[in-house]
Write an enzyme that holds these catalytic residues in place. Sequence first.
Site, mmCIF file in Angstrom:
data_model
loop_
_atom_site.group_PDB
_atom_site.id
_atom_site.type_symbol
_atom_site.label_atom_id
_atom_site.label_comp_id
_atom_site.label_asym_id
_atom_site.label_seq_id
_atom_site.Cartn_x
_atom_site.Cartn_y
_atom_site.Cartn_z
ATOM 1 N N TYR A 32 -7.069 -8.372 3.013
ATOM 2 C CA TYR A 32 -5.438 -7.991 2.079
ATOM 3 C C TYR A 32 -4.887 -6.460 1.685
ATOM 4 O O TYR A 32 -6.519 -5.668 1.479
ATOM 5 C CB TYR A 32 -6.136 -8.679 1.138
ATOM 6 C CG TYR A 32 -6.462 -8.400 -0.260
ATOM 7 C CD1 TYR A 32 -7.842 -7.965 -0.225
ATOM 8 C CD2 TYR A 32 -5.486 -8.022 -1.339
ATOM 9 C CE1 TYR A 32 -8.577 -7.786 -1.763
ATOM 10 C CE2 TYR A 32 -6.448 -6.646 -2.340
ATOM 11 C CZ TYR A 32 -7.871 -7.328 -2.657
ATOM 12 O OH TYR A 32 -8.443 -6.862 -3.771
ATOM 13 N N LYS A 149 -11.639 -4.272 1.886
ATOM 14 C CA LYS A 149 -10.804 -4.730 1.157
ATOM 15 C C LYS A 149 -10.672 -6.148 1.256
ATOM 16 O O LYS A 149 -9.756 -6.593 2.298
ATOM 17 C CB LYS A 149 -9.200 -4.029 1.425
ATOM 18 C CG LYS A 149 -8.676 -4.207 -0.303
ATOM 19 C CD LYS A 149 -7.801 -3.612 -0.222
ATOM 20 C CE LYS A 149 -7.194 -3.769 -1.013
ATOM 21 N NZ LYS A 149 -7.330 -4.079 -2.838
ATOM 22 N N GLU A 182 -17.000 1.871 -9.299
ATOM 23 C CA GLU A 182 -15.808 1.082 -9.372
ATOM 24 C C GLU A 182 -15.461 0.569 -10.955
ATOM 25 O O GLU A 182 -16.586 -0.242 -11.734
ATOM 26 C CB GLU A 182 -14.944 0.910 -8.655
ATOM 27 C CG GLU A 182 -15.081 -0.035 -8.200
ATOM 28 C CD GLU A 182 -14.783 -0.216 -6.521
ATOM 29 O OE1 GLU A 182 -12.990 -0.349 -6.262
ATOM 30 O OE2 GLU A 182 -15.119 -1.168 -5.593
ATOM 31 N N LEU A 206 -13.739 0.738 -3.444
ATOM 32 C CA LEU A 206 -12.753 0.591 -2.213
ATOM 33 C C LEU A 206 -12.460 2.160 -2.432
ATOM 34 O O LEU A 206 -12.200 2.351 -3.466
ATOM 35 C CB LEU A 206 -11.732 -0.188 -2.405
ATOM 36 C CG LEU A 206 -10.699 -0.739 -1.997
ATOM 37 C CD1 LEU A 206 -11.093 -1.646 -0.903
ATOM 38 C CD2 LEU A 206 -9.418 -1.536 -2.550
HETATM 39 N N1 PDD Z 1 -6.676 -3.771 -6.608
HETATM 40 N N2 PDD Z 1 -11.112 -0.964 -6.448
HETATM 41 C C1 PDD Z 1 -10.950 -2.567 -6.570
HETATM 42 C C2 PDD Z 1 -12.204 -3.534 -6.146
HETATM 43 C C3 PDD Z 1 -9.750 -3.314 -5.754
HETATM 44 O O1 PDD Z 1 -9.216 -4.705 -5.711
HETATM 45 C C4 PDD Z 1 -8.470 -2.294 -6.572
HETATM 46 C C5 PDD Z 1 -6.940 -2.840 -5.752
HETATM 47 C C6 PDD Z 1 -8.231 -0.437 -6.421
HETATM 48 C C7 PDD Z 1 -7.594 -0.112 -6.613
HETATM 49 O O2 PDD Z 1 -7.195 0.030 -5.350
HETATM 50 P P1 PDD Z 1 -5.799 0.126 -4.918
HETATM 51 O O3 PDD Z 1 -5.138 2.206 -5.604
HETATM 52 O O4 PDD Z 1 -5.277 1.091 -3.723
HETATM 53 O O5 PDD Z 1 -4.662 -0.538 -5.206
HETATM 54 C C8 PDD Z 1 -10.399 -0.497 -6.632
HETATM 55 C C9 PDD Z 1 -5.736 -4.606 -6.047
HETATM 56 C C10 PDD Z 1 -4.172 -4.851 -6.750
HETATM 57 C C11 PDD Z 1 -5.550 -6.195 -6.279
HETATM 58 O O6 PDD Z 1 -6.981 -6.514 -5.779
HETATM 59 O O7 PDD Z 1 -4.499 -6.640 -6.654
#
Ligand code: PDD
Length: 285
Positions: A32, A149, A182, A206
């Site tokens: 996703y 992801k 993270e 991620l």
């Molecule tokens: N979450 N790390 C994890 C585990 C995440 O699920 C996310 C993003 C990030 C940040 O990634 P980005 O900058 O590409 O949004 C880091 C999303 C927003 C979610 O699951 O809703």
Amino acid sequence: MSIVFLNGEYLPQEQAKISPMDRGFLFGDGIYEVIPTYQGKTVGFIAHIERMQQGLSSIGIKLDYSHEDWQQIVDNLVSKNESGNRGIYLHVSRGTDSKRAHAYPSGVTPTVFAFSFEIPAAPTPDKSKVKPFNVTSSEDLRWKRCNIKSTSLLGNVMHFQQSQDLGMQETILFNQQQQLTEASSCNVFVVKNNVIATPALDNQLLPGVTRKLLLAILREHSNYKIEERVITMEEVRNADELWLTSSSKEVAPIITLDEKPVGSGSVGDVWQAAQALFSQYKYQY
Ligand code: PDD
């Protein structure tokens, strides 16, 4: 009424139906993305689509959607729903099989689902106006492929819930060597003596798009020293500032970790400078 995209069609959310034999439902077998849009303008579109294509290829899902196809879905979901600030959720599962079997089935068509949802306005880079975060911490108990992801998010959900149960907003994670990975739904940045550091990319975290854009913007438009490296728990606990980054939060300041103040216990100057630069340049990357 919310209009969603399912396998090539736009339809009211209530009419979007997926088989319970979909492998996304049975196994969390899918990839996703969440792409932020502000007044119809996307942030990091290419990086999001490239990460999704990388994820699909790493789990062997073949889908021939081009960047233009995805762009059209994003644009349509913005125009067919209420305007303003909208997150776009894109989801590709391996598809629906006739039976439940672990092996990748051959000949199934991936399920493609997308919807939009309201997101808050991007944070104002102003220390006195931003809502700071209070976070807890935990050993990272997820799997060893956190760079993918995946829609299998139970580990992340359970870690996120730890913070909710304590009345906090996120959980920061450390591996068994007590190194920062993270947070359950965000990347993490650490500031000490005006040096900005974040864990280097590997299978433990991620590759966040916000992280990527922020690093590029800071390197190009500021004089801060930037480091991507191993960060110890001790460094995190002694930081001057801690930030979370994600598509829906951009750069978010943390003021307490495990109920102890981060640095001075108030939102920092480096955060304010970083979020100001991010606000200014985010559409250019
Ligand atoms: N979450 N790390 C994890 C585990 C995440 O699920 C996310 C993003 C990030 C940040 O990634 P980005 O900058 O590409 O949004 C880091 C999303 C927003 C979610 O699951 O809703």
